[in-house]
Design an enzyme around this catalytic site. Structure first.
Site: not given
Ligand code: ARG
Length: 435
Positions: A163, A284, A290, A297
């Site tokens: 979980h 970024s 970043k 992804e």
């Protein structure tokens, strides 16, 4: 749209007075896609021609001219000089048309005792077979990387999750090995698909076979197939091999997407389990701090394409009557796309993992949080005090609550604290409370 009174198509236009309309051309022509079958189509044509000579359907002289021309075409493809022309629709007719330019009218004899239907089914099977070979190499590379990392980190403690909550302490090696196991199954699925697809449609001709005394065993053997396909109708219209291939790609992509998701989570400052190399990260345009795990992804995102390609192909085939239908020309684009996609994802995952730094100290301290040794405590109560597991679970729950109240870890409680929950607990319990 113009209507010209010319017999437009040299391949099949005998009974036609008009050219196809421009839109007909757009919907029908597939050379941009199936050009990728050129290698397989040439190999097939050479084997077919050789068989025609052996069976004395064509003369040795004609066949050596045909094979010479096909070899010249092979060189043109390799040099990038082969002229691809829309008026010849697909790769098979482009090659035959070019052969005619190179060797003259004898080129017209190559299509004796075959049809584009068995030709496309055969060359497509050969393409998928070759593609599987390449994917297995990519999978093996990634498996080797995972095996190496697993061995390196076989004692590196980390929290195991259920979980996405810290569950029990495990090792990073064991976590990574789970993905190696998935990839081993992905490989065996591809091998299985390769085994089943390895029957040769050639000789089925359009659907009903051919009156020429062909030797299907010879061409099947020459092209590396185990045997000719027994049913000519099935041979030209079966595409379940493509569905199986697409499923195997989608499933492998799905496994990679789970690994990608973990990399994404682990690369957050909140987890801090992994640092991706600069080579595999992007910045970024507005937030200078970043460092984004874009490759991970994209691997996660591309699983959408892989699944979509499978659904597309199964939907095309649903409800098609025997035998060949032009719908089936829609079979190649998505198979090619799935191959390109999964091959890229496997390589990207390998690059990301082999250059990443695993922050094992951070993992270890995370494993200490979240009472991850609670199950070990319950097991200790069962083994040392002969308590029924369900009772041990309750006692442990009470001890966890105590630690939570004190804001400490289980191994930071005192023996007296624990004995206040159950009097029989002894000093020995600390052995299992530490990681
Ligand atoms: N380009 C076609 C395909 O890929 C080749 C088969 C054409 N056969 C036919 N009967 N029109 O499906």
């Amino acid at each position: 749209m113009t209507k010209e009174k010319t017999n437009a198509n040299a391949m099949w236009g005998g009974r036609f007075d008009e050219k196809p309309s421009d839109i007909m051309d757009l919907i029908n022509v597939c050379i941009d896609v199936d050009v990728r079958l050129w290698r397989q189509d040439l190999r097939l044509s050479k084997a077919h021609a050789e068989m025609l000579a052996r069976q004395e359907i064509l003369t040795e002289g004609d066949v050596s001219t045909l094979i010479g021309g096909l070899s010249d075409i092979e060189k043109e493809f390799e040099d990038g000089t082969f002229p691809l022309r829309r008026e010849y629709e697909d790769i098979h007719m482009n090659i035959e048309a070019r052969l005619r330019e190179l060797v003259g009218d004898v080129a017209g004899r190559l299509h004796t005792a075959r049809s584009r239907n068995d030709q496309v089914a055969t060359s497509f099977r050969m393409w998928v077979r070759d593609a599987i070979g390449e994917l297995i190499t990519d999978i093996d590379t990634l498996r080797a990387t995972l095996a190496k990392l697993s061995a390196e980190h076989k004692s590196a403690t980390m929290p195991g999750f259920t979980h996405l909550q810290a569950a029990q302490p495990i090792t990073l090696g064991r976590h990574l090995d789970a993905y190696a196991q998935m990839l081993a199954r992905d490989k065996s699925r591809l091998e299985d698909c390769q085994k089943r697809l390895n029957e040769c449609p050639l000789g089925a001709a359009a659907l009903a076979g051919t009156p020429f005394p062909i030797d299907r065993d010879f061409t099947a053997g020459k092209l590396g197939f185990d045997r000719p396909m027994p049913s000519t109708l099935d041979a030209v219209s079966a595409r379940d091999f493509a569905n199986e291939f697409l499923f195997a790609c989608a499933q492998a992509g799905l496994h990679l997407s789970r690994l990608a998701e973990e990399i994404i989570l682990w690369a957050t400052p909140q987890f801090g389990f992994i640092t991706l190399s600069d080579q595999w990260s992007t910045g970024s345009s507005i937030m200078p701090q970043k460092k984004n795990p874009d490759a991970a992804e994209l691997v996660r995102g591309k699983t959408g394409r892989l699944t979509g390609n499978l659904v597309q192909m199964m939907t095309v085939m649903k409800g098609l009557p025997l035998a060949y239908n032009k719908d089936m020309q829609e079979d190649k684009e998505h198979v090619f796309d799935s191959f390109d996609t999964i091959s890229l994802c496997l390589k990207a995952m390998d690059g990301m993992l082999s250059t990443a730094a695993f922050n094992t100290a951070r993992m270890r301290s995370a494993a200490l949080e979240g009472f991850t040794t609670a199950t070990a405590l319950a097991d200790w109560l069962v083994m040392s005090l002969n308590m029924p597991f369900r009772d041990a679970h309750h006692v442990t729950g009470a001890i966890v609550k105590l630690a939570e109240g004190q804001g400490c870890r289980l191994d930071e409680l005192s023996l007296a604290d624990m004995q206040s929950v159950h009097a029989d607990i002894t000093e020995d319990v600390f052995r299992v409370l530490k990681i």
